[in-house]
Design an enzyme around this catalytic site. Structure first.
Site, PDB file in Angstrom:
ATOM      1  NE  ARG A  28      -4.119  -1.795   0.312  1.00  0.00           N
ATOM      2  CZ  ARG A  28      -4.157  -3.097   0.027  1.00  0.00           C
ATOM      3  NH1 ARG A  28      -3.087  -3.671  -0.488  1.00  0.00           N
ATOM      4  NH2 ARG A  28      -5.243  -3.807   0.240  1.00  0.00           N
ATOM      5  CB  SER A  35      -8.467  -1.353   4.365  1.00  0.00           C
ATOM      6  OG  SER A  35      -8.778  -2.621   3.887  1.00  0.00           O
ATOM      7  CD  GLU A  87      -5.558   0.894   2.376  1.00  0.00           C
ATOM      8  OE1 GLU A  87      -6.647   1.138   1.829  1.00  0.00           O
ATOM      9  OE2 GLU A  87      -5.117  -0.244   2.523  1.00  0.00           O
TER      10      GLU A  87
HETATM   11  N1  EPU Z   1     -10.824 -10.244  10.712  1.00  0.00           N
HETATM   12  C1  EPU Z   1     -11.493 -10.284  11.911  1.00  0.00           C
HETATM   13  N2  EPU Z   1     -12.434  -9.328  12.156  1.00  0.00           N
HETATM   14  C2  EPU Z   1     -12.751  -8.364  11.250  1.00  0.00           C
HETATM   15  C3  EPU Z   1     -12.055  -8.330  10.027  1.00  0.00           C
HETATM   16  C4  EPU Z   1     -11.095  -9.289   9.786  1.00  0.00           C
HETATM   17  O1  EPU Z   1     -11.242 -11.147  12.747  1.00  0.00           O
HETATM   18  O2  EPU Z   1     -13.619  -7.552  11.537  1.00  0.00           O
HETATM   19  C5  EPU Z   1      -9.843 -11.298  10.416  1.00  0.00           C
HETATM   20  C6  EPU Z   1     -10.434 -12.227   9.345  1.00  0.00           C
HETATM   21  O3  EPU Z   1     -11.164 -13.258   9.903  1.00  0.00           O
HETATM   22  C7  EPU Z   1      -9.214 -12.741   8.637  1.00  0.00           C
HETATM   23  C8  EPU Z   1      -8.225 -11.599   8.776  1.00  0.00           C
HETATM   24  O4  EPU Z   1      -8.714 -10.744   9.800  1.00  0.00           O
HETATM   25  O5  EPU Z   1      -8.698 -13.875   9.273  1.00  0.00           O
HETATM   26  C9  EPU Z   1      -8.004 -10.853   7.487  1.00  0.00           C
HETATM   27  O6  EPU Z   1      -9.250 -10.353   6.982  1.00  0.00           O
HETATM   28  P1  EPU Z   1      -9.534 -10.199   5.419  1.00  0.00           P
HETATM   29  O7  EPU Z   1      -9.202 -11.473   4.714  1.00  0.00           O
HETATM   30  O8  EPU Z   1     -10.902  -9.651   5.269  1.00  0.00           O
HETATM   31  O9  EPU Z   1      -8.456  -9.172   4.902  1.00  0.00           O
HETATM   32  P2  EPU Z   1      -7.867  -7.855   5.561  1.00  0.00           P
HETATM   33  O10 EPU Z   1      -6.467  -8.116   5.988  1.00  0.00           O
HETATM   34  O11 EPU Z   1      -8.800  -7.319   6.564  1.00  0.00           O
HETATM   35  C10 EPU Z   1      -6.821  -6.972   3.326  1.00  0.00           C
HETATM   36  C11 EPU Z   1      -6.801  -5.708   2.544  1.00  0.00           C
HETATM   37  C12 EPU Z   1      -8.097  -5.534   1.756  1.00  0.00           C
HETATM   38  C13 EPU Z   1      -8.220  -6.718   0.822  1.00  0.00           C
HETATM   39  C14 EPU Z   1      -8.186  -8.017   1.639  1.00  0.00           C
HETATM   40  C15 EPU Z   1      -8.125  -9.236   0.747  1.00  0.00           C
HETATM   41  C16 EPU Z   1      -5.370  -4.170   3.758  1.00  0.00           C
HETATM   42  C17 EPU Z   1      -5.291  -2.964   4.620  1.00  0.00           C
HETATM   43  N3  EPU Z   1      -6.599  -4.570   3.434  1.00  0.00           N
HETATM   44  O12 EPU Z   1      -7.862  -6.874   4.296  1.00  0.00           O
HETATM   45  O13 EPU Z   1      -7.978  -4.356   0.987  1.00  0.00           O
HETATM   46  O14 EPU Z   1      -9.410  -6.651   0.058  1.00  0.00           O
HETATM   47  O15 EPU Z   1      -6.994  -8.070   2.463  1.00  0.00           O
HETATM   48  O16 EPU Z   1      -6.872  -9.314   0.138  1.00  0.00           O
HETATM   49  O17 EPU Z   1      -4.328  -4.715   3.368  1.00  0.00           O
HETATM   50  C18 EPU Z   1      -8.412  -2.013   0.929  1.00  0.00           C
HETATM   51  O18 EPU Z   1      -7.198  -1.837   0.905  1.00  0.00           O
HETATM   52  O19 EPU Z   1      -9.214  -1.040   0.889  1.00  0.00           O
HETATM   53  C19 EPU Z   1      -8.939  -3.372   1.049  1.00  0.00           C
HETATM   54  C20 EPU Z   1     -10.243  -3.604   1.203  1.00  0.00           C
END
Ligand code: EPU
Length: 340
Positions: A166, A240, A336
């Site tokens: 990012r 995010s 972000e």
């Molecule tokens: N999780 C929780 N509670 C929550 C949210 C997430 O426990 O409320 C846990 C989930 O269960 C999972 C882990 O956190 O085990 C990761 O969650 P998720 O797979 O939804 O991905 P993320 O790390 O929250 C990142 C990116 C997203 C992208 C997804 C998929 C960043 C800051 N965000 O989210 O990007 O779509 O991975 O690759 O890196 C964005 O940048 O705007 C964005 C949406």
């Protein structure tokens, strides 16, 4: 075409949070020539600038006493090939998701993991958009940008973009100095599915897909995002709100000892990336509401405008999230979006 510059313009419809803020001057530009003319014109040349694309990665917390410019350079065209890739030049003003769709329809896969990311193509290199195991940097050949100081169009190869998680030179050393006009994408001639991310793998399995084609991955990503992430047209947000923080091996060991269910991913070199959504959730803030701002119920990493929120309200909530996560886990979350 003469320059059409609006005074005291509302930016509410131009940011995906849907918060009200006004710009002293506002203009839309459709070409490099128009941008050059605008930035060189006497009343505007020395003003602070705010560059907007789809407005999906910005939180406006105040009126902007300068020149806001919306980059609407259009176009999607084949731009040759390399040994490994088909090249396509895409104008900064093209909607990102529609580019992903159109290239897929042309049988040029490679962007399907990045389906449904809100915003314009011009914003994609700024924060090196990424999702479901793929980052833009892996599909980018070069960026065509306006160099404010020279002033002229410069072509920047991938190696000059300084991409990280990012992150890019456009956010750091070249912030305010280069304005993205177009990107040239490199779509692999030997396409292979990227289907290892847990959500994607599970979705494909549930659908009985064993040898995914690009269309299957596209459909899976669209379904996952629709379920977890709010549509900015319905609920204001910027995706995010925080980056997933990176900690040392020692910090990680300590955290896991106290919080065994912590979600984290090992990085090359021994450090760990933590799921910020998990941290916010575990700090008890998922679904929280403060005034008209909130933490999204289905994904704690997303802050939302529940209707009529100001940017300042969203920012106050973001600070509370940062404070609570730091108190509970000793980890600082970094926003972000660009905060203005
Ligand atoms: N999780 C929780 N509670 C929550 C949210 C997430 O426990 O409320 C846990 C989930 O269960 C999972 C882990 O956190 O085990 C990761 O969650 P998720 O797979 O939804 O991905 P993320 O790390 O929250 C990142 C990116 C997203 C992208 C997804 C998929 C960043 C800051 N965000 O989210 O990007 O779509 O991975 O690759 O890196 C964005 O940048 O705007 C964005 C949406």
């Amino acid at each position: 075409m003469p320059l059409a510059v609006e005074r005291n313009a509302s930016l509410k419809a131009l940011n995906s949070f849907g918060v009200e803020a006004r710009a002293a001057f506002f203009a839309r530009v459709h070409s490099a020539a128009a941008l050059g003319e605008l930035l060189g014109a006497a009343p505007y040349a020395g003003l602070p600038r705010l560059v907007l694309g789809g407005g999906s990665n910005v939180l406006l917390t105040r009126d902007f006493d300068g020149l806001a410019v919306k980059i609407e350079v259009p176009g999607l065209r084949a731009a040759g090939e390399t040994d490994e890739a088909w090249l396509y030049e895409v104008g900064a003003g093209e909607n990102w998701h529609s580019v992903v769709e159109r290239l897929l329809a042309l049988d040029r896969p490679g962007l399907e993991n990045l389906a449904l990311i809100p915003g314009y193509t011009g914003a994609a290199p700024i924060q090196n958009i990424g999702a479901y195991g793929l980052e833009l940097a892996e599909r980018l050949h070069s960026v065509s940008a306006w160099d404010v100081d020279s002033p002229r169009v410069v072509e920047m190869p991938l190696a000059d973009c300084g991409f990280g998680y990012r992150d890019s030179v456009f956010k750091r050393e070249l912030a305010g100095k280069r304005i993205v006009l177009a990107v040239t994408l490199a779509l692999p001639k030997r396409w292979e599915p990227i289907a290892g991310y847990a959500d994607v793998a599970n979705k494909l399995k549930a659908r009985g897909v064993t040898q995914p084609q690009a269309r299957d991955i596209f459909d899976a990503v669209v379904a996952i995002r629709r379920r977890k992430l709010p549509d900015p047209a319905a609920i204001g947000n910027a995706g995010s709100f925080f980056k997933n923080p990176i900690v040392t091996r020692e910090q990680h060991r300590e955290l896991i000892a106290h919080h065994p269910s912590l979600v984290s991913y090992p990085l090359p070199g021994g450090r760990y990336k933590l799921a910020a959504g998990w941290l916010i959730d575990a700090a008890g803030l998922k679904g929280a509401t403060r005034g008209r701002a909130g933490v999204y119920e289905r994904q704690a990493l997303v802050l939302v405008n529940r209707g009529g929120a100001t940017g300042a309200e969203v920012l106050a909530l973001a600070r509370e999230v940062q404070d609570k996560v730091r108190e509970k886990f000793g980890v600082m979350l970094e926003p972000e979006p660009v905060i203005v």
